[in-house]
Design a protein around this motif. Structure first.
Motif, mmCIF file in Angstrom:
data_model
loop_
_atom_site.group_PDB
_atom_site.id
_atom_site.type_symbol
_atom_site.label_atom_id
_atom_site.label_comp_id
_atom_site.label_asym_id
_atom_site.label_seq_id
_atom_site.Cartn_x
_atom_site.Cartn_y
_atom_site.Cartn_z
ATOM 1 N N ILE A 42 0.842 -1.200 0.000
ATOM 2 C CA ILE A 42 0.000 0.000 0.000
ATOM 3 C C ILE A 42 0.882 1.257 0.000
ATOM 4 O O ILE A 42 0.599 2.221 -0.713
ATOM 5 C CB ILE A 42 -0.964 -0.014 1.199
ATOM 6 C CG1 ILE A 42 -1.985 -1.135 1.039
ATOM 7 C CG2 ILE A 42 -1.665 1.329 1.345
ATOM 8 C CD1 ILE A 42 -2.845 -1.363 2.265
ATOM 9 N N SER A 43 1.962 1.228 0.762
ATOM 10 C CA SER A 43 2.879 2.368 0.790
ATOM 11 C C SER A 43 3.491 2.622 -0.586
ATOM 12 O O SER A 43 3.567 3.765 -1.038
ATOM 13 C CB SER A 43 3.975 2.115 1.822
ATOM 14 O OG SER A 43 4.916 3.149 1.791
ATOM 15 N N VAL A 48 3.748 5.662 -5.725
ATOM 16 C CA VAL A 48 3.639 5.675 -7.187
ATOM 17 C C VAL A 48 2.531 6.632 -7.629
ATOM 18 O O VAL A 48 2.716 7.423 -8.560
ATOM 19 C CB VAL A 48 3.388 4.241 -7.723
ATOM 20 C CG1 VAL A 48 2.983 4.266 -9.181
ATOM 21 C CG2 VAL A 48 4.632 3.387 -7.530
ATOM 22 N N LEU A 49 1.390 6.582 -6.961
ATOM 23 C CA LEU A 49 0.288 7.469 -7.325
ATOM 24 C C LEU A 49 0.635 8.931 -7.060
ATOM 25 O O LEU A 49 0.181 9.820 -7.789
ATOM 26 C CB LEU A 49 -0.982 7.060 -6.580
ATOM 27 C CG LEU A 49 -1.572 5.714 -7.005
ATOM 28 C CD1 LEU A 49 -2.757 5.348 -6.130
ATOM 29 C CD2 LEU A 49 -1.971 5.733 -8.473
ATOM 30 N N PHE A 50 1.444 9.195 -6.045
ATOM 31 C CA PHE A 50 1.891 10.571 -5.809
ATOM 32 C C PHE A 50 2.827 11.030 -6.923
ATOM 33 O O PHE A 50 2.672 12.126 -7.468
ATOM 34 C CB PHE A 50 2.587 10.699 -4.453
ATOM 35 C CG PHE A 50 3.338 11.989 -4.303
ATOM 36 C CD1 PHE A 50 2.660 13.179 -4.105
ATOM 37 C CD2 PHE A 50 4.722 12.025 -4.397
ATOM 38 C CE1 PHE A 50 3.347 14.379 -3.977
ATOM 39 C CE2 PHE A 50 5.420 13.213 -4.277
ATOM 40 C CZ PHE A 50 4.729 14.392 -4.066
ATOM 41 N N SER A 57 0.019 15.599 -2.317
ATOM 42 C CA SER A 57 1.188 15.327 -1.481
ATOM 43 C C SER A 57 0.825 14.865 -0.076
ATOM 44 O O SER A 57 1.646 14.258 0.604
ATOM 45 C CB SER A 57 2.070 16.567 -1.402
ATOM 46 O OG SER A 57 1.331 17.646 -0.858
ATOM 47 N N GLY A 58 -0.374 15.113 0.372
ATOM 48 C CA GLY A 58 -0.789 14.661 1.694
ATOM 49 C C GLY A 58 -0.774 13.150 1.850
ATOM 50 O O GLY A 58 -0.712 12.638 2.968
ATOM 51 N N ILE A 59 -0.799 12.435 0.743
ATOM 52 C CA ILE A 59 -0.778 10.968 0.789
ATOM 53 C C ILE A 59 0.575 10.454 1.254
ATOM 54 O O ILE A 59 0.700 9.292 1.670
ATOM 55 C CB ILE A 59 -1.154 10.376 -0.595
ATOM 56 C CG1 ILE A 59 -1.613 8.928 -0.474
ATOM 57 C CG2 ILE A 59 0.010 10.455 -1.557
ATOM 58 C CD1 ILE A 59 -2.899 8.757 0.236
#
Length: 157
Positions: A42-43, A48-50, A57-59
């Protein structure tokens, strides 16, 4: 309608077979081994999605936390969880790592993020030192006392 019924019927059969296999504990070993890797997966997905600019960026904060906890759980899983009594400050450190990641990779970061991450890191280090003192500190103190006693006996003429 015939093809749709066939697909749905096949899907229901597969679900039934999976339910029977789960009930027979067929997948227990696989899940017991792999669940800590879910945190890392998940990390990695969040990172990758960021970087693909899909997530803001909060992710990075939960991504850093989940990555840290994933590494901790993998280590604990392979050491039979015996070291958790000494490594529990990693839970505090995980939040600090997430905040540091957010601070480093977000261009519009706030100044308080670095302060919060630093404070949490210091707190985690203090708790690590307490656990270190509790585990091996007594030996260190004992050796210092023995050496001081020897110095008092042998050092004076």
């Amino acid at each position: 309608m015939g093809k749709n019924r066939f697909t749905m019927g096949l899907l229901i059969i597969v679900i039934g077979i999976l339910l029977i296999l789960f009930k027979m504990d067929t997948f227990d070993f696989l899940f017991d081994f792999s669940w800590p890797f879910i945190f890392l997966l998940i990390s990695i997905i969040f990172h990758v999605l960021f970087f693909m600019r899909i997530f803001p960026s909060g992710i990075l904060i939960p991504s850093g936390i989940l990555g840290t906890y994933g590494l901790l759980f993998i280590f604990l899983h392979f050491t039979q969880w015996g070291h958790l009594q000494y490594l529990w400050p990693v839970f505090i450190l995980g939040v600090a790592i997430g905040l540091f990641e957010f601070y480093a990779l977000d261009r519009n970061h706030e100044k308080g993020v670095l302060t919060a991450a630093t404070v949490l890191t210091i707190i985690a280090c203090v708790f690590f030192s307490f656990t270190l003192l509790y585990t091996v500190g007594i030996y260190f103190i004992a050796v210092v006392l023995i050496l001081f006693g020897l110095w008092m006996i042998l050092g004076r003429k």
